[in-house]
Design an enzyme around this catalytic site. Structure first.
Site, PDB file in Angstrom:
ATOM      1  N   GLY A   1      24.227  65.001  40.886  1.00  0.00           N
ATOM      2  CA  GLY A   1      23.704  63.818  40.257  1.00  0.00           C
ATOM      3  C   GLY A   1      24.499  63.309  38.905  1.00  0.00           C
ATOM      4  O   GLY A   1      25.559  64.092  38.644  1.00  0.00           O
TER       5      GLY A   1
ATOM      6  N   GLY B   1      22.735  65.841  31.209  1.00  0.00           N
ATOM      7  CA  GLY B   1      21.161  65.507  30.704  1.00  0.00           C
ATOM      8  C   GLY B   1      20.150  66.788  31.169  1.00  0.00           C
ATOM      9  O   GLY B   1      19.536  66.992  30.257  1.00  0.00           O
TER      10      GLY B   1
ATOM     11  N   GLU C   1      28.479  72.683  36.348  1.00  0.00           N
ATOM     12  CA  GLU C   1      28.416  71.548  37.245  1.00  0.00           C
ATOM     13  C   GLU C   1      30.181  71.177  37.308  1.00  0.00           C
ATOM     14  O   GLU C   1      30.551  70.825  38.213  1.00  0.00           O
ATOM     15  CB  GLU C   1      27.756  70.358  36.633  1.00  0.00           C
ATOM     16  CG  GLU C   1      26.446  70.696  37.041  1.00  0.00           C
ATOM     17  CD  GLU C   1      25.400  69.382  36.495  1.00  0.00           C
ATOM     18  OE1 GLU C   1      24.283  69.339  37.005  1.00  0.00           O
ATOM     19  OE2 GLU C   1      25.756  68.912  35.534  1.00  0.00           O
TER      20      GLU C   1
HETATM   21  C1  5RP Z   1      22.460  68.041  34.888  1.00  0.00           C
HETATM   22  C2  5RP Z   1      23.037  66.909  35.355  1.00  0.00           C
HETATM   23  C3  5RP Z   1      21.974  65.919  36.100  1.00  0.00           C
HETATM   24  O1  5RP Z   1      22.853  65.803  37.215  1.00  0.00           O
HETATM   25  C4  5RP Z   1      21.936  64.571  35.537  1.00  0.00           C
HETATM   26  O2  5RP Z   1      21.170  64.662  34.176  1.00  0.00           O
HETATM   27  C5  5RP Z   1      21.048  63.738  36.388  1.00  0.00           C
HETATM   28  O3  5RP Z   1      19.820  64.415  36.407  1.00  0.00           O
HETATM   29  P1  5RP Z   1      18.695  63.428  37.432  1.00  0.00           P
HETATM   30  O4  5RP Z   1      19.017  63.455  38.659  1.00  0.00           O
HETATM   31  O5  5RP Z   1      17.610  64.348  36.971  1.00  0.00           O
HETATM   32  O6  5RP Z   1      18.524  62.220  36.581  1.00  0.00           O
HETATM   33  O7  5RP Z   1      24.301  66.630  34.777  1.00  0.00           O
HETATM   34  O8  5RP Z   1      23.330  68.636  33.826  1.00  0.00           O
END
Ligand code: 5RP
Length: 230
Positions: free
Chosen positions: A89, A103, A110
């Protein structure tokens, strides 16, 4: 299981299911983290129960738990030589497919997994598309030792740092580091800012993902668009 009546949840699921179509038997698949990736992992679990044979690499403790619950085979990054495809994501995605991630706090693993991958596909509902990165706070992972010094430097750089907290304590990543969220405003030079921040000793990684995604699967409800890097 999130409430699918929410239009954004429908977008997340539509994007995730489309991305799962790119996964083929024999692949090593990187699994990102977050609520959109939730749908991709669940879908890959379904496909695995129907005969899809894949080996997965996780980017967070949460994704590891979910993948195991969904019956997916997991391996460690050091047990393999490359990853065929990673599905992840993002918090913001610009038209050049650069993004802000982290986030959910999993930016370090990642990014490592993404850089190990032959192909990276991002999945998101359409609210994540932006003209210029920077509305979403930019996460920076820092080691706890000397974090106040790093914080002060980020203040001097006028990046408006805020310590991320959870349950009245500093948030800890899976690597037991802190996250400083930067309210930097518009990021006109993501590559340069990433480089500048990483020059500060104590910074482990930033959530700027520059030139990493090959494609983004974006869904507005159940209408899916695939953007490829040009
Ligand atoms: C986690 C990330 C997620 O991919 C990003 O925060 C998006 O999250 P969501 O799909 O819950 O909106 O980078 O570290």
């Amino acid at each position: 299981m999130p409430e699918l009546s929410d239009y954004r949840e429908l977008g997340k699921r539509s994007a995730a299911y489309k991305a799962a179509e790119f996964v083929e038997t024999g692949m090593t698949v990187g699994l990102g983290s977050g609520s959109t990736v939730y749908y991709a992992v669940a879908r890959l679990g379904e496909l695995a129960s129907e005969g899809l044979k894949i080996t997965c690499v996780s980017t967070s403790a949460a994704t590891t738990r979910l993948a195991l619950d969904c019956g997916l085979d997991l391996t460690g990054l050091d047990e393999i030589t490359s990853i065929d495809l990673t599905i992840d994501g993002a918090d913001e995605i610009d038209s050049n497919l650069n993004g802000i991630k982290g986030g959910g706090g999993a930016l370090l693993f990642e990014k490592i997994v993404a850089l190990f991958s032959k192909k990276n596909i991002w999945i998101a509902d359409s609210s994540k598309l932006v003209d210029v990165l920077g509305k979403f706070p930019l996460p920076v992972e820092v080691v706890p030792f000397g974090y106040k010094r790093v914080f002060s430097i980020l203040e001097l750089m006028k990046l408006n740092p805020v310590m991320r907290e959870k349950e009245e304590a500093y948030y800890l990543t899976d690597s037991r580091n802190f996250i400083i969220d930067l309210h930097a405003g518009k990021i006109s030079d993501p590559e340069g800012l990433d480089r500048e921040i990483k020059l500060i000793s104590g910074v482990v990684e930033t959530g700027i993902f520059f030139n990493i995604a090959d494609s983004a699967v974006i869904a507005d409800g159940d209408a899916v668009t695939i953007l490829d890097k040009h």
